[in-house]
Design a protein around this motif. Structure first.
Motif, PDB file in Angstrom:
ATOM      1  N   VAL A 261       9.199   6.690  21.256  1.00  0.00           N
ATOM      2  CA  VAL A 261      10.278   5.853  21.786  1.00  0.00           C
ATOM      3  C   VAL A 261      11.598   6.197  21.111  1.00  0.00           C
ATOM      4  O   VAL A 261      12.649   6.320  21.767  1.00  0.00           O
ATOM      5  CB  VAL A 261       9.933   4.359  21.602  1.00  0.00           C
ATOM      6  N   LEU A 262      11.568   6.378  19.790  1.00  0.00           N
ATOM      7  CA  LEU A 262      12.775   6.761  19.059  1.00  0.00           C
ATOM      8  C   LEU A 262      13.290   8.116  19.520  1.00  0.00           C
ATOM      9  O   LEU A 262      14.500   8.317  19.695  1.00  0.00           O
ATOM     10  CB  LEU A 262      12.478   6.773  17.555  1.00  0.00           C
TER      11      LEU A 262
ATOM     12  N   TRP B 156       3.531   6.297  18.864  1.00  0.00           N
ATOM     13  CA  TRP B 156       4.231   5.764  20.023  1.00  0.00           C
ATOM     14  C   TRP B 156       5.648   5.319  19.653  1.00  0.00           C
ATOM     15  O   TRP B 156       6.601   5.546  20.416  1.00  0.00           O
ATOM     16  CB  TRP B 156       3.447   4.591  20.606  1.00  0.00           C
ATOM     17  N   GLY B 157       5.795   4.709  18.485  1.00  0.00           N
ATOM     18  CA  GLY B 157       7.126   4.301  18.038  1.00  0.00           C
ATOM     19  C   GLY B 157       8.053   5.487  17.846  1.00  0.00           C
ATOM     20  O   GLY B 157       9.237   5.434  18.210  1.00  0.00           O
TER      21      GLY B 157
ATOM     22  N   LEU C  12      -0.117   3.764  17.192  1.00  0.00           N
ATOM     23  CA  LEU C  12       1.025   2.866  17.357  1.00  0.00           C
ATOM     24  C   LEU C  12       2.279   3.456  16.715  1.00  0.00           C
ATOM     25  O   LEU C  12       3.381   3.404  17.297  1.00  0.00           O
ATOM     26  CB  LEU C  12       0.699   1.507  16.750  1.00  0.00           C
ATOM     27  N   LEU C  13       2.139   4.047  15.536  1.00  0.00           N
ATOM     28  CA  LEU C  13       3.282   4.672  14.874  1.00  0.00           C
ATOM     29  C   LEU C  13       3.776   5.881  15.660  1.00  0.00           C
ATOM     30  O   LEU C  13       4.985   6.101  15.789  1.00  0.00           O
ATOM     31  CB  LEU C  13       2.897   5.079  13.447  1.00  0.00           C
TER      32      LEU C  13
END
Length: 294
Positions: free
Chosen positions: A279-280, A275-276, A272-273
């Motif tokens: 996105v950034l 993936w974040g 999840l991190l």
């Protein structure tokens, strides 16, 4: 004549409508193909995991088959899923997740600050790099797990020791990627901006930052996992809360299924991190051309 003209006009309109429909179908075809490729790729990625879990479940005695794998030693997938559900439904794991997340992210911020700063300083100071780089490489070669007991003794079993060990684990990937990114800036580009009269701040904003930003984000993606590992190792050595503490407790009571459940939760947090950060990266580096469009 009028009938012939109207008929030709009707035929022309129908041909135009057919060509428009055909173009729409052709334009929608790549999207269909891309979705089909994604589904096929996802199926290929999931297939090995499904096979492993199925063999694992059967080997531990599922479907009334005599077990050839000892469940007490390796766990059982169905029981691991039950443990995950119990941890999430009871809510007891969320406080431990928050503690580990806080330690890892605070350490990551410290590592980013120190790694980027030192990378910039050494990139613009060759003489300082000759002196400092050997020491950085020596400290990078030291195993983090061997330093964890020292950090616990020096800084206690509170938050500080976990944050510092997470920062130490995440520091080196960010530093090396920043330093390498600054070293790889094209000299011709720098010379061109200097000829056009760009000052130091313009060079920093228009040349240095765009060139090194992708390297820094790549280092952050690598350091995310390292920060989590550093926090877990420190919690494993000495703590009263956190995922590392839960993992140590589960292993201490020989609860293999719960230990696997905690590792699965940790893996999900890591994904999840990551993936974040992706996105950034897509937002910050949106000016870059898409490789598929080249």
């Amino acid at each position: 004549m009028k009938t012939t003209r109207d008929r030709s006009l009707t035929l022309g309109q129908s041909a135009l409508a057919f060509s428009n429909n055909k173009s729409k179908n052709i334009s929608s075809l790549p999207n269909q193909i891309s979705w089909e490729k994604r589904i096929i790729q996802l199926a290929i990625q999931i297939t090995p995991l499904v096979v492993i879990l199925l063999v694992w479940e059967i080997g531990t005695g599922a479907f009334n088959i005599s077990p050839f794998i000892e469940p007490a030693l390796v766990g059982k997938p169905s029981l691991i899923v039950q443990q995950i559900w119990q941890l999430l439904s009871s809510g007891s794991i969320f406080q431990h997740i928050f503690v580990t997340f806080q330690e890892a992210m605070t350490g990551l911020v410290l590592a980013m600050t120190g790694g980027v700063s030192l990378g910039i300083v050494l990139a613009y100071s060759p003489s300082g790099a000759k002196i400092t780089l050997p020491y950085v490489q020596i400290f990078n070669s030291l195993p983090r797990i061997a330093l964890a007991p020292f950090f616990i003794v020096w800084f206690g079993i509170g938050l500080l020791s976990k944050v510092l060990l997470a920062a130490l684990a995440a520091f080196f990937p960010i530093f090396f990627t920043t330093y390498q990114g600054l070293q790889s800036i094209e000299r011709e580009l720098v010379s061109a901006f200097q000829v056009m009269g760009a000052n130091r701040w313009q060079m920093l904003y228009m040349v240095v930052l765009p060139s090194v930003l992708s390297w820094v984000i790549a280092g952050i993606r690598t350091s995310l996992g390292m920060a989590l590992v550093g926090a877990l190792v420190a919690e494993y050595i000495g703590s009263t809360q956190g995922l590392g503490y839960l993992l140590m407790s589960a292993q201490g009571t020989l609860n293999v299924d719960q230990a696997w459940a905690i590792l699965v939760v940790l893996a999900f947090i890591s994904v999840l991190l990551d993936w974040g950060v992706r996105v950034l990266e897509a937002y910050v580096l949106r000016w870059r051309p898409n490789p598929q469009e080249l």
